[in-house]
Each structure stands twice: as C-alpha cells, then as structure tokens.
Design a protein around this motif. Structure first.
Motif, mmCIF file in Angstrom:
data_model
loop_
_atom_site.group_PDB
_atom_site.id
_atom_site.type_symbol
_atom_site.label_atom_id
_atom_site.label_comp_id
_atom_site.label_asym_id
_atom_site.label_seq_id
_atom_site.Cartn_x
_atom_site.Cartn_y
_atom_site.Cartn_z
ATOM 1 N N HIS A 181 0.825 -1.207 0.000
ATOM 2 C CA HIS A 181 0.000 0.000 0.000
ATOM 3 C C HIS A 181 0.862 1.261 0.000
ATOM 4 C CE1 HIS A 181 -3.763 -2.191 0.645
ATOM 5 N NE2 HIS A 181 -3.078 -2.970 1.474
ATOM 6 N N GLY A 182 0.493 2.209 -0.852
ATOM 7 C CA GLY A 182 1.147 3.513 -0.888
ATOM 8 C C GLY A 182 0.113 4.613 -0.815
ATOM 9 N N VAL A 183 0.447 5.770 -1.365
ATOM 10 C CA VAL A 183 -0.474 6.913 -1.406
ATOM 11 C C VAL A 183 -0.456 7.463 -2.830
ATOM 12 C CG1 VAL A 183 -1.015 9.213 -0.511
ATOM 13 C CG2 VAL A 183 -0.060 7.453 1.018
ATOM 14 N N GLU A 191 4.720 13.931 -5.138
ATOM 15 C CA GLU A 191 3.563 13.604 -4.311
ATOM 16 C C GLU A 191 3.433 12.084 -4.168
ATOM 17 O OE1 GLU A 191 0.593 17.320 -5.563
ATOM 18 O OE2 GLU A 191 0.173 15.279 -6.240
ATOM 19 N N GLY A 192 2.762 11.693 -3.102
ATOM 20 C CA GLY A 192 2.388 10.299 -2.909
ATOM 21 C C GLY A 192 3.538 9.393 -2.483
ATOM 22 N N GLU A 193 3.170 8.145 -2.265
ATOM 23 C CA GLU A 193 4.137 7.083 -1.948
ATOM 24 C C GLU A 193 3.887 5.949 -2.944
ATOM 25 O OE1 GLU A 193 4.423 5.851 2.191
ATOM 26 O OE2 GLU A 193 3.310 7.674 2.758
ATOM 27 N N GLN A 233 -2.884 4.631 -14.627
ATOM 28 C CA GLN A 233 -2.451 5.359 -15.809
ATOM 29 C C GLN A 233 -1.063 5.929 -15.565
ATOM 30 O OE1 GLN A 233 -6.020 7.884 -15.576
ATOM 31 N NE2 GLN A 233 -4.659 9.686 -15.479
ATOM 32 N N HIS A 234 -0.423 6.414 -16.636
ATOM 33 C CA HIS A 234 1.006 6.731 -16.555
ATOM 34 C C HIS A 234 1.320 7.888 -15.620
ATOM 35 C CE1 HIS A 234 1.333 10.568 -18.770
ATOM 36 N NE2 HIS A 234 0.214 10.162 -19.369
ATOM 37 N N ASN A 235 0.395 8.795 -15.407
ATOM 38 C CA ASN A 235 0.730 9.999 -14.644
ATOM 39 C C ASN A 235 0.184 9.979 -13.211
ATOM 40 O OD1 ASN A 235 -1.924 10.186 -15.380
ATOM 41 N ND2 ASN A 235 -1.815 12.311 -16.133
ATOM 42 N N VAL A 236 -0.183 8.789 -12.737
ATOM 43 C CA VAL A 236 -0.684 8.652 -11.366
ATOM 44 C C VAL A 236 0.221 7.703 -10.592
ATOM 45 C CG1 VAL A 236 -2.602 7.932 -9.900
ATOM 46 C CG2 VAL A 236 -3.059 9.066 -12.088
ATOM 47 N N ILE A 237 0.756 8.216 -9.465
ATOM 48 C CA ILE A 237 1.533 7.348 -8.577
ATOM 49 C C ILE A 237 0.584 6.282 -8.010
ATOM 50 C CG2 ILE A 237 2.858 7.250 -6.428
ATOM 51 C CD1 ILE A 237 4.312 8.679 -8.681
#
Length: 354
Positions: A181-183, A191-193, A233-237
């Motif tokens: 699990h990440g963010v 941004e995000g993990e 999708q490619h641009n979402v962590i």
C-alpha cells in the motif's frame, strides 16, 4: 498368481470408454454416471457423493486396517496441438491415445482391477476403491468431500503417472495474494508514496530468502512471484501494488508455519488463498514402501501436486504412465504399462500386513 490377462483387457476397454466421455474438472457427471453404471453392472455395490464414486470390499471388518485405492476421473481441458481427437480412444503400436489416458485414467482402471482381484481373496486389511473428481483444480467437491464419509484409513495409494515408482514425499502448495500500500499522487510532482517501490523490497525478499530446513527428497521450500499488477495510468503514482506468490512446501513445514514466517519478514499485506494443500511424506520403513523396494522400485520425492495433499493419513503416489505426458497434446498410455501396473499393485498388496 491368477492369469491377469482378462483384468488387463477389461482395464483397457474401460479406459477407452472413459476417454470418450469429456470429464473436465467440475464437469465429470457423465463420466461418473458411466463408471457407476459399469461397476453396478458387474455386481459391485457403489456409493456416490457428487461426482465421486467409491466401493468397499466385501466382508468389511472395522477391526482390520483399511487401504484406500484412489485416482481421479477429471481431466484438464485439451491443450492446443492435438493431431488426434482428444475424446476418441485410438490404439496405435501399443499406445492408447486420448485425453486423460495417462493422467490419470490408466491409474483409475488399474486400481479398479486391482480392487476386483484382491476383493476376491483373503487379506489382513479392507479395501476401498475411490474414483474422485476435481483433482486437477484441488476442488472442495472432490476427494476432500468424501474422506469424512469413509471409515478410518490406514494407508492411501494414489494413482498418478510415476512409472510405478513410489513417490514417498510430495510438495505442497500455498498461493499468496500480497498487497503493498502507498499513497496516490500526481507523477509530475513530488507527491504520494509509490506502492510499486514498496512492493519491490518484498518481491526481492521472496526471490532470495531460503527457509533453513531442506528435505532430502523434496529439497528446499520454493517461492516464486508469478503475477504483478499496479497502476491505473502513466501519470498517477499507484497507491496499491498487488502480486501473487506460488509457494511449494516440503514436509519440514506446514503451510501455516510458512505463512507465519513470511509475514514476519515482509512489509506488505499477505493473504493465503488456502492452507489445505500441505506436503506429505511416508517413512521408507513402511511395509508398502518396503515391498516396492523388494520389487526394484525407486522411491522419490514428487514436485507435482495430487490429492495426497488432502490426506491426513500415510499415503504413497504410484501409478502407470509418465508425468511428462500429462497435460500434453496427443496424450497416451502404453497398454504394457497398464498390464505392469495391475501386476505390480497386486504383488505389493497381496498378503501385505500393515
């Protein structure tokens, strides 16, 4: 020993009939109907649960130990590449072709003829013959649903293609679904993990970790990451990365023990699909195994799974055919292998004392 030619001939005829009836796992009803009708037609009383058929030797005595003769009537789906028709039994040069001929129809009919032969003799044990279903998918409506309906079993003989060498140990199976699990966040900004990066550490652990206890017959526990999925999708962590681990256990560990050890090492969340399919092992000094040794057979450890995994009593996997032919196009069994199997099963079991 009584002339076994009629038993071999009947086994081959019965197997030819079974080949002609499609019996893919969970679709075995017609094959089970045929087998039950056949057995009752020759005067053998049967029991049935779902698509599992079994019969008990006459003069059953609870004071005697009981030996279970078991093999399965289900098959996998036909693979690509068949040049012959998978559901047409075809004899060529001593080979009987057809889906399920090797895995495990030859074992079914050889064990059934062995049951018929030995049931007419005086033995120090009871016999049960069980033709089970859903073996290829380890289904819960297969042998597992029947064992609770049987008397206590002292020894299980599982018919699978082993060239009539006894598999005295068999690897178990446990499949894990693992989630890291990440963010979620935008890939263009810091941004995000990233859940993939978190999963990579655990995937590396599965790749390199070795459980300390190794089996002389089965070797080490084997863990393989076989499926990975993440991202939308490619641009979402990605906030989750899921992967599947195939674990083949040896008899040194229960599946529950392996799962506990794994969870103590990884950061991701793991869930076992089942703990049912444990490794099995029988002592070399068991009377059945000793008989096989006297006949020049070579005990070995089997990497492939069978219904042995669901047996809580001593069991041996032994049967006609070669495992390399299983699940292949133009599957076949040699008629000489069926003849040898019936003769050898009887030689091992006749007069056996457990």
């Amino acid at each position: 020993m009584t002339n076994l030619i009629p038993f071999t001939s009947e086994a081959i005829t019965l197997l030819s009939s079974l080949i002609s009836i499609p019996s893919i796992s969970r679709e075995e009803e017609k094959a089970a109907d045929f087998l039950q009708t056949y057995m009752e037609g020759i005067g053998i009383m049967t029991n049935r649960s779902g698509n599992n058929i079994w019969c008990i030797s006459p003069k059953f005595d609870m004071q005697r130990p009981t030996i279970l003769l078991n093999s399965h009537i289900d098959t996998v789906k036909p693979v690509n590449g068949w040049r012959k028709h998978p559901y047409t039994a075809k004899m060529e040069d001593g080979k009987l072709y057809g889906l399920g001929s090797n895995d495990a129809g030859a074992s079914v009919v050889s064990l059934f003829e062995t049951f018929r032969y030995l049931s007419a003799t005086e033995q120090a044990y009871n016999l049960i013959f069980l033709a089970s279903c859903e073996e290829e998918v380890s289904g819960k409506n297969g042998i597992e649903s029947v064992l609770t309906q049987l008397p206590p079993i002292a020894l299980g003989i599982v018919g699978e293609p082993t060239e009539m060498h006894p598999a005295i140990a068999e690897k178990g199976l446990m499949v894990l679904d693992v989630n890291a699990h990440g963010v979620a966040g935008h890939a263009a900004r810091n941004e995000g993990e990233n859940a993939i990066y978190k999963a990579l550490d655990d995937i590396q652990w599965f790749r390199h970790y070795h459980f300390p206890k190794e089996s002389p017959l089965l070797g080490p526990v084997k863990m393989s990451v076989t499926q990975v999925n993440a991202g939308t999708q490619h641009n979402v962590i990605p906030d989750i990365c899921s992967f599947v681990v195939d674990i083949r256990s040896n008899e040194c560990y229960s599946n529950e023990e392996l799962f506990s050890e794994i969870c103590s090492h990884i950061q991701s969340e793991a869930k076992a699909r089942s703990f049912r399919l444990n490794s099995s092992h029988i002592d070399r000094e068991h009377p059945f195994v000793k008989r096989t040794l006297e006949l020049g057979r070579i005990p070995f450890g089997s990497p492939t799974l069978s219904d042995q995994a669901l047996m809580k009593f001593p069991s041996v996997k032994i049967g006609p055919g070669n495992s390399s032919r299983s699940h292949t196009a133009d599957e076949f069994i040699l008629t000489s292998e069926i003849e040898e199997a019936i003769k050898m099963y009887i030689e091992i079991l006749d007069g056996l004392v457990l």
